[in-house]
Design a protein around this motif. Structure first.
Motif, PDB file in Angstrom:
ATOM      1  N   GLY A   1      -6.680  39.612  28.808  1.00 56.71           N
ATOM      2  CA  GLY A   1      -7.658  40.614  29.192  1.00 56.71           C
ATOM      3  C   GLY A   1      -8.939  40.078  29.808  1.00 56.71           C
ATOM      4  O   GLY A   1      -9.852  40.853  30.079  1.00 56.71           O
ATOM      5  N   ALA A   2      -9.025  38.793  30.039  1.00 51.82           N
ATOM      6  CA  ALA A   2     -10.233  38.225  30.631  1.00 51.82           C
ATOM      7  C   ALA A   2     -10.257  38.486  32.133  1.00 51.82           C
ATOM      8  O   ALA A   2      -9.219  38.461  32.795  1.00 51.82           O
ATOM      9  N   VAL A   3     -11.442  38.741  32.660  1.00 50.75           N
ATOM     10  CA  VAL A   3     -11.633  38.896  34.096  1.00 50.75           C
ATOM     11  C   VAL A   3     -12.235  37.591  34.599  1.00 50.75           C
ATOM     12  O   VAL A   3     -13.351  37.232  34.223  1.00 50.75           O
ATOM     13  N   ILE A   4     -11.495  36.879  35.416  1.00 47.30           N
ATOM     14  CA  ILE A   4     -11.960  35.587  35.927  1.00 47.30           C
ATOM     15  C   ILE A   4     -12.764  35.825  37.192  1.00 47.30           C
ATOM     16  O   ILE A   4     -12.247  36.325  38.185  1.00 47.30           O
TER      17      ILE A   4
ATOM     18  N   PRO B   1     -10.964  23.513  38.468  1.00 48.44           N
ATOM     19  CA  PRO B   1     -10.429  22.687  37.383  1.00 48.44           C
ATOM     20  C   PRO B   1     -11.495  22.213  36.386  1.00 48.44           C
ATOM     21  O   PRO B   1     -11.166  21.783  35.301  1.00 48.44           O
ATOM     22  N   HIS B   2     -12.767  22.334  36.746  1.00 48.71           N
ATOM     23  CA  HIS B   2     -13.837  21.861  35.879  1.00 48.71           C
ATOM     24  C   HIS B   2     -14.528  22.964  35.101  1.00 48.71           C
ATOM     25  O   HIS B   2     -15.140  22.696  34.068  1.00 48.71           O
ATOM     26  N   SER B   3     -14.478  24.196  35.583  1.00 50.70           N
ATOM     27  CA  SER B   3     -15.122  25.298  34.867  1.00 50.70           C
ATOM     28  C   SER B   3     -14.473  26.623  35.247  1.00 50.70           C
ATOM     29  O   SER B   3     -13.925  26.777  36.333  1.00 50.70           O
ATOM     30  N   ILE B   4     -14.567  27.554  34.315  1.00 56.48           N
ATOM     31  CA  ILE B   4     -14.047  28.903  34.533  1.00 56.48           C
ATOM     32  C   ILE B   4     -15.155  29.873  34.148  1.00 56.48           C
ATOM     33  O   ILE B   4     -15.714  29.778  33.059  1.00 56.48           O
ATOM     34  N   THR B   5     -15.482  30.788  35.048  1.00 55.71           N
ATOM     35  CA  THR B   5     -16.488  31.799  34.781  1.00 55.71           C
ATOM     36  C   THR B   5     -15.780  33.113  34.503  1.00 55.71           C
ATOM     37  O   THR B   5     -14.979  33.575  35.313  1.00 55.71           O
ATOM     38  N   LEU B   6     -16.068  33.694  33.343  1.00 51.49           N
ATOM     39  CA  LEU B   6     -15.413  34.927  32.916  1.00 51.49           C
ATOM     40  C   LEU B   6     -16.416  36.062  32.820  1.00 51.49           C
ATOM     41  O   LEU B   6     -17.576  35.850  32.497  1.00 51.49           O
TER      42      LEU B   6
ATOM     43  N   TRP C   1     -24.306  31.741  29.058  1.00 51.26           N
ATOM     44  CA  TRP C   1     -24.062  33.171  28.919  1.00 51.26           C
ATOM     45  C   TRP C   1     -25.030  33.904  29.830  1.00 51.26           C
ATOM     46  O   TRP C   1     -26.206  33.553  29.891  1.00 51.26           O
ATOM     47  N   TYR C   2     -24.554  34.934  30.503  1.00 51.18           N
ATOM     48  CA  TYR C   2     -25.397  35.679  31.437  1.00 51.18           C
ATOM     49  C   TYR C   2     -25.285  37.172  31.168  1.00 51.18           C
ATOM     50  O   TYR C   2     -24.209  37.673  30.872  1.00 51.18           O
ATOM     51  N   HIS C   3     -26.411  37.883  31.308  1.00 48.85           N
ATOM     52  CA  HIS C   3     -26.401  39.351  31.213  1.00 48.85           C
ATOM     53  C   HIS C   3     -25.994  39.941  32.555  1.00 48.85           C
ATOM     54  O   HIS C   3     -25.231  40.888  32.614  1.00 48.85           O
ATOM     55  N   ALA C   4     -26.542  39.374  33.624  1.00 48.25           N
ATOM     56  CA  ALA C   4     -26.204  39.802  34.982  1.00 48.25           C
ATOM     57  C   ALA C   4     -25.855  38.552  35.766  1.00 48.25           C
ATOM     58  O   ALA C   4     -26.473  37.501  35.593  1.00 48.25           O
ATOM     59  N   TYR C   5     -24.855  38.656  36.616  1.00 44.32           N
ATOM     60  CA  TYR C   5     -24.353  37.481  37.315  1.00 44.32           C
ATOM     61  C   TYR C   5     -23.910  37.887  38.711  1.00 44.32           C
ATOM     62  O   TYR C   5     -23.057  38.765  38.859  1.00 44.32           O
ATOM     63  N   LEU C   6     -24.491  37.283  39.716  1.00 48.02           N
ATOM     64  CA  LEU C   6     -24.092  37.487  41.107  1.00 48.02           C
ATOM     65  C   LEU C   6     -23.347  36.242  41.562  1.00 48.02           C
ATOM     66  O   LEU C   6     -23.855  35.132  41.421  1.00 48.02           O
ATOM     67  N   PHE C   7     -22.173  36.421  42.109  1.00 45.52           N
ATOM     68  CA  PHE C   7     -21.382  35.272  42.523  1.00 45.52           C
ATOM     69  C   PHE C   7     -20.796  35.520  43.908  1.00 45.52           C
ATOM     70  O   PHE C   7     -20.152  36.533  44.148  1.00 45.52           O
TER      71      PHE C   7
END
Length: 169
Positions: A53-56, A61-66, A103-109
């Motif tokens: 159920g995670a949204v990637i 290979p070094h980090s995953i932002t969910l 940990w982020y409350h709001a995240y723009l990517f």
């Protein structure tokens, strides 16, 4: 010295021995094969996270932002604990060292170089409390989000900050 400790030590150093041109064990074909196996493991890890159920948002290979999709820090930490416990229960991912780093409350990517986020100060403390309290605390925190009102209403003001999911189209 226990045999398992020796085997773990050898496995941790294998990639370095095979990939270094100065090493007597260097073999370009074996190195390429190891890279392919690492890539397959990474793809399986991402697929398992999606299945749970995670949204990637972003993955390398070094980090995953969910994106947890949770509206409170306590629920996000509980869900993260559930996700890590579920991954560690599988033999394939048991040896991976996974832990949240921010940990982020709001995240723009947009891409790996163009992103911004409003980092949460309360999440690190909540995660430390979950780690100290064990898996039972994480399960209780995850249940609070699904159950709705009671635990959310009893939470402090720093716990009630909304998380925002941003998607670039």
């Amino acid at each position: 010295v226990p045999p398992r400790r020796i085997a773990d030590s050898l496995l941790q150093r294998l990639y370095r021995w095979v990939s270094s041109p100065a090493s007597p064990l260097h073999d370009p074909d074996l190195h390429r094969h190891l890279l392919n196996l690492q890539h397959k493991l990474f793809l399986q890890l991402c697929a398992e996270m999606r299945r749970l159920g995670a949204v990637i948002v972003a993955a390398s290979p070094h980090s995953i932002t969910l994106c947890t999709g949770k509206r409170s820090v306590r629920a996000a930490a509980g869900y993260t604990r559930f996700l890590l416990d579920a991954l560690r229960s599988r033999e394939l991912f048991r040896w991976l060292g996974l832990s949240p780093s921010a940990w982020y409350h709001a995240y723009l990517f947009r891409d790996a170089y163009n992103w911004a986020g409003l980092e949460s100060g309360a999440a690190a403390a909540e995660w430390a409390a979950l780690e100290a309290g064990g898996a039972a605390a994480g399960a209780r925190a995850g249940e609070g989000e699904e159950g709705g009102g009671e635990e959310e209403a009893a939470a402090g003001p720093e716990d009630n900050e909304a998380g925002v999911k941003w998607v670039w189209v």
